[in-house]
Design a protein around this motif. Structure first.
Motif, PDB file in Angstrom:
ATOM      1  N   TYR A 179      73.418   3.771  60.820  1.00  0.00           N
ATOM      2  CA  TYR A 179      74.556   2.922  61.190  1.00  0.00           C
ATOM      3  C   TYR A 179      74.178   2.018  62.368  1.00  0.00           C
ATOM      4  CZ  TYR A 179      78.328   4.843  58.270  1.00  0.00           C
ATOM      5  OH  TYR A 179      79.150   5.173  57.215  1.00  0.00           O
ATOM      6  N   ALA A 180      73.399   2.549  63.306  1.00  0.00           N
ATOM      7  CA  ALA A 180      72.976   1.728  64.440  1.00  0.00           C
ATOM      8  C   ALA A 180      72.111   0.568  63.961  1.00  0.00           C
ATOM      9  CB  ALA A 180      72.205   2.589  65.447  1.00  0.00           C
ATOM     10  N   TRP A 181      71.265   0.822  62.957  1.00  0.00           N
ATOM     11  CA  TRP A 181      70.435  -0.253  62.413  1.00  0.00           C
ATOM     12  C   TRP A 181      71.319  -1.307  61.743  1.00  0.00           C
ATOM     13  CZ3 TRP A 181      69.682  -2.334  57.556  1.00  0.00           C
ATOM     14  CH2 TRP A 181      68.607  -3.225  57.441  1.00  0.00           C
ATOM     15  N   ASP A 187      74.344  -9.593  60.816  1.00  0.00           N
ATOM     16  CA  ASP A 187      74.293 -10.922  60.198  1.00  0.00           C
ATOM     17  C   ASP A 187      73.256 -11.037  59.096  1.00  0.00           C
ATOM     18  OD1 ASP A 187      76.254 -11.720  62.007  1.00  0.00           O
ATOM     19  OD2 ASP A 187      74.760 -12.330  63.506  1.00  0.00           O
ATOM     20  N   ASP A 188      72.275 -10.159  59.056  1.00  0.00           N
ATOM     21  CA  ASP A 188      71.203 -10.365  58.082  1.00  0.00           C
ATOM     22  C   ASP A 188      70.773  -9.087  57.352  1.00  0.00           C
ATOM     23  OD1 ASP A 188      69.995  -9.051  60.164  1.00  0.00           O
ATOM     24  OD2 ASP A 188      68.238 -10.364  60.270  1.00  0.00           O
ATOM     25  N   TRP A 189      71.581  -8.003  57.418  1.00  0.00           N
ATOM     26  CA  TRP A 189      71.122  -6.764  56.776  1.00  0.00           C
ATOM     27  C   TRP A 189      70.995  -6.937  55.263  1.00  0.00           C
ATOM     28  CZ3 TRP A 189      73.991  -4.208  53.117  1.00  0.00           C
ATOM     29  CH2 TRP A 189      75.358  -4.492  53.041  1.00  0.00           C
ATOM     30  N   THR A 190      71.800  -7.810  54.679  1.00  0.00           N
ATOM     31  CA  THR A 190      71.704  -8.004  53.225  1.00  0.00           C
ATOM     32  C   THR A 190      70.393  -8.683  52.837  1.00  0.00           C
ATOM     33  OG1 THR A 190      72.925 -10.093  53.474  1.00  0.00           O
ATOM     34  CG2 THR A 190      74.192  -8.127  52.901  1.00  0.00           C
TER      35      THR A 190
END
Length: 912
Positions: A179-181, A187-190
């Motif tokens: 979750y922290a990551w 904005d750009d995890w996808t």
């Protein structure tokens, strides 16, 4: 400790700086609170009042930086690894036994109490900084290892309640780290993950190793969204940075021995070496490191400088011990070994195999296809992404070794594949930050990880049949697909229970059998399933022989806060009984959980049992036709067995019949003394058969302070009873028994001339859960009284008591209440000089000096050698001499002598 201000629309996760003492007179707010607890000696304690404390007297202990550093100077006053102890299923985790091997005058605390004190410090620091928004009015998320069992989760909640926290939720640390990551890449995890990928979270902290797999899947709607699904959790491993420290310390000790500088380090030197080894680990696993590290240890005694020693560890030495020892290059087919761990100093059940990569290979082999659907790309069976967490993973050398292992395991021919590492700039803060983010996810904001239970729970309903080879069977109570808030009930397999007696339900858990459904009957496979502490209840509605039968089903639920609850439900009335984990069935670190040995020692036919019940009723029941002094002969005749041959199962049946006719002890002093004698004989040693703790508690409630007659025989028999079942008494009950007796013995001679003094001393010696200071006081009194002529008739009892009080290996008690070796040295010396001819003297010396291999308990080798020669000169047993020189276990006859009574069949007492 991280938090979110929910009144801010564009909320962010912030880190709370925790106010704490970091040095004498130096108060600072730091981002982490080291999980150490320290009680300073009186001479060292200063007026270090925290801002929220009314006075320093409010709490004579420290937590945090000063606890870590002060404990390095006085290791016997420091508590560490409380979280590992909280998950130790071999101890009563609510009992006061920390610090392990602590100083005699330090306050003992339970793992729950220590955890509560950490949480209380966090709460107090927060409330001081935010007086208008106290923590007990906030939603609080507490992180814990993914592999915590259900008892540890319940006790975590209990610790939070002790700290005054009301609205508490739990989250597993690997999930929180992920979750922290997500929060760092809002904005750009996808862009960084895609559907079909498998993510490994490898979390190795100071005390535990946690492995978790998260699968990335489509959202299931017409959008291009993806979801995270936690699909597997590794089994519980007490394996982490503490083990690395121990390995370095053992390496340094061996180098010192090889160089001839020391033969064996004292316990104080060993504690200091552990602290130095922690610095070695952190320095030599860093990216930039020296070629060698020199460890300096001060000497002991009056010439500290002259006795100081040092040794040098090279970078190659450290790599060999840590990288090759804990992160070896192995094949994917490698599996952990099951031999006993070599690390026993701290009492914790460390993983038997220290090879983290072997545990990882086993975990990925079992779970890398978990969560794959038939329509999924079946090649998605390797972790594409890795997220590291925990203090050990700060080391780039360790991270590189794990990534290289995975590359070797999963890269296909001609492919340059290797898993991508998800960055985490602050491994020490990630879990707290992820927990705060998860709190917002609970409020409908942020990206949720779909995390089902990931473990299936079972209740055993039949035993293994060795003759036919048929395995034991169990019913699935909670499936691995369970989610918080769900309740399950199996109506297909109602159970028939008999009221008036306790019932115990063996429980099993599996993190690999995730497809079983509620109510499925499955064979118990110990490779796939692990035993939990059993759950038990006592449906007592009347006399045992009323034989009231009840049909029940088991209801189970997974609470919103992440704990498991189980209930026994009457099919007809709907009445429910809460089933509690039988934590006390696993009381000590050196005794495994109840394994059914007592029950397996023999079963007697129901017709004979019925005849015995009638005989007991004829003695203590309403009619009382038989004289009490004849009951034992009658029972021996009915069973065609001497009473010493009665199996534990029959003894406990007799105990229940005696309880049914308990009012009959009030008929006469003879009835009471015989009744008490039989109760103690049938319940000895207070453990060994299922729900013996319930039986002991029932006996205590009926008898302690409640003798019907003031006759000397009743008093004496009650002393014998408590001695016989002492192993089942709590520490508090033992102190209640000891306090008035100890008070009567104070002074030069005490009341050693009373006719009850023999049994008083034997009872006191059997109370192994007494505080160390009380044991020392009793032992000193006994040693002083031993040579006096007027105590000649008492000498066997005094010797027996001294042996039990100072034994290097308690019969049943926790090792942390072992009398310190330096005190026992003086007792052994006194026994070898006292001029008495007592047959019990060699056994007493062997108990006090037996070698265990634990540097904290063993007396010096020179004294053991002198004691062995003393026994040889008096033609003592060769086996007792061997126990002094080489260690080992007592024989069956020696065990009976140590116990002070015959032993029930199938029950062993003293472990090697």
């Amino acid at each position: 400790m991280a938090f979110v201000d929910t009144e801010v629309s564009d909320w962010v996760v912030e880190t709370f700086a925790i106010t704490q003492w970091v040095d004498v007179g130096q108060l600072e707010a730091r981002e982490t609170l080291p999980s150490f607890h320290y009680e300073p000696p009186i001479a060292e304690d200063i007026d270090a009042k925290l801002p929220w404390e009314p006075s320093r007297d409010a709490s004579r202990y420290h937590v945090g930086v000063t606890a870590r550093d002060g404990g390095a100077r006085h290791p016997g006053r420091r508590i560490a690894s409380a979280k590992s102890w909280l998950s130790h299923d071999g101890v009563d985790r609510s009992a006061d036994f920390l610090p392990w091997h602590g100083d005699a005058d330090v306050t003992r605390l339970s793992p729950v109490d220590v955890s509560a004190r950490y949480l209380l410090h966090l709460r107090s620091a927060w409330d001081h900084a935010h007086p208008d928004d106290p923590l007990n009015r906030q939603d609080v998320v507490i992180t814990l290892p993914a592999s915590f069992d259900e008892v540890a989760r319940e006790l975590t909640i209990q610790a939070a309640k002790q700290a005054g926290l009301r609205r508490v939720y739990l989250i597993e640390e690997p999930q929180a780290a992920f979750y922290a990551w997500i929060d760092r890449h809002r904005d750009d995890w996808t862009d960084r993950v895609s559907s079909g990928q498998l993510i490994l979270v490898c979390d190795i902290g100071g005390g535990t190793t946690d492995l978790t797999l998260i699968r990335v899947k489509p959202a299931g709607d017409e959008s291009d969204q993806i979801q995270f699904h936690r699909v597997a959790v590794g089994r519980h491993l007490i394996l982490g940075g503490d083990n690395l420290d121990l390995a370095i310390a053992k390496l340094a000790e061996s180098k010192l021995a090889d160089s001839g500088l020391v033969n064996s380090l004292s316990s104080n030197q060993w504690d200091r070496l552990i602290g130095a080894s922690r610095s070695v680990k952190e320095t030599m696993l860093a990216e930039s490191r020296p070629d060698a590290y020199t460890i300096n240890l001060p000497g002991e005694g009056s010439s500290l400088l002259a006795g100081a020693v040092q040794t040098e560890l090279t970078a190659d030495d450290v790599d060999a011990v840590l990288l090759q020892g804990f992160f070896p290059d192995v094949d994917l087919s490698a599996r952990p070994t099951q031999s006993q761990s070599g690390f026993q100093e701290f009492g914790l059940p460390y993983a038997s195999d220290p090879g983290v990569t072997r545990h990882l290979a086993e975990f990925l082999s079992q779970h890398r296809r978990t969560g794959l659907e038939a329509s999924d790309d079946q090649s998605a069976d390797r972790p594409d992404l890795v997220l590291f967490n925990g203090g050990v993973m700060v080391s780039p050398r360790v991270r590189d070794r794990i990534v290289a292992s995975m590359q070797r395991w999963f890269a296909r021919d001609g492919e340059s594949w290797r898993p991508d590492v998800l960055s985490s700039p602050r491994l020490d803060l990630a879990v707290a930050q992820g927990a705060a983010y998860y709190a917002m996810v609970r409020r409908g904001q942020g990206i949720r990880i779909a995390a089902n239970l990931g473990r299936s729970y079972y209740m055993q309903v039949s035993d293994e049949d060795p003759s036919s080879g048929k395995p034991a069977t169990a019913i699935c109570l909670i499936p691995g697909s369970a989610e918080p808030g769900q309740r399950f009930r199996d109506d297909r397999h109602p159970l028939e229970l008999q009221t008036g007696a306790p019932a115990q339900f063996p429980l099993w858990v599996s993190s690999t059998r995730l497809a079983d459904n509620v109510g499925d009957l499955v064979d118990i496979d110990r490779l796939q399933m692990s035993a939990l502490p059993p759950i038990c209840t006592a449906l007592v509605r009347g006399r045992r022989r009323d034989e009231l039968q009840m049909n029940v089903v088991i209801e189970s639920e997974l609470s919103e806060i992440g704990t498991v609850g189980m209930f026994c439900v009457d099919v007809d009335s709907g009445k429910r009984w809460k089933l509690d984990f039988d934590i006390r069935s696993t009381l000590e670190t050196d005794r495994a959980a109840h394994d059914g040995v007592g029950e397996s020692a023999g079963i007697v036919d129901t017709e004979t049992i019925g005849q015995c019940a009638n005989a007991i009723s004829a003695t203590f029941g309403d009619s009382a036709e038989t004289k009490p002094n004849r009951i034992v002969d009658q029972l021996q005749k009915l069973t065609e067995t001497n009473r010493n041959g009665w199996p534990p199962s029959l003894l406990r049946e007799f105990w229940q019949f005696l309880m049914d006719d308990e009012p009959g002890r009030r008929k006469s002093p003879q009835h009471e003394s015989r009744w008490i004698n039989l109760v103690g004989f049938c319940l000895r040693p207070g453990y060994g058969v299922a729900v013996d703790d319930w039986r002991v508690a029932t006996t205590w409630r009926l008898l302690h302070g409640r003798l019907a007659f003031a006759a000397a025989q009743s008093r004496t028999e009650s002393l014998i009873l408590w001695r016989r079942i002492a192993g089942g008494l709590t520490a508090g009950q033992q102190q209640q028994l000891a306090a008035p007796l100890l008070a009567s013995l104070q002074g030069k001679s005490g009341k050693l001339d009373t006719h009850e003094s023999v049994e008083i001393w034997r009872l006191l010696g059997s109370l192994e859960r007494l505080p160390v200071v009380d044991k020392i006081r009793l032992g000193d009194i006994a040693i002083e009284a031993l040579p006096r002529k007027k105590n000649e008739s008492l000498r066997p009892a005094l010797l027996w008591s001294i042996g039990r009080l100072g034994s290097r290996q308690p019969v049943y008690g926790p090792l942390n209440t072992t009398v310190p070796a330096d005190k026992v040295q003086s007792w052994i010396a006194s026994l070898m000089t006292v001029q008495i001819a007592e047959p019990l003297l060699p056994l007493t010396i062997a108990q006090l000096g037996r070698m265990t291999g634990d540097r904290y308990r063993d007396v010096p080798e020179t004294l053991r050698s002198d004691a062995a020669e003393f026994l040889e000169s008096s033609d003592s047993s060769a086996h007792l001499v061997q126990l002094l020189r080489d260690g080992g276990s007592f024989s069956r006859d020696e065990e009976a002598a140590v116990f002070g009574d015959s032993l029930p069949l199938g029950i062993r007492l003293v472990r090697g």
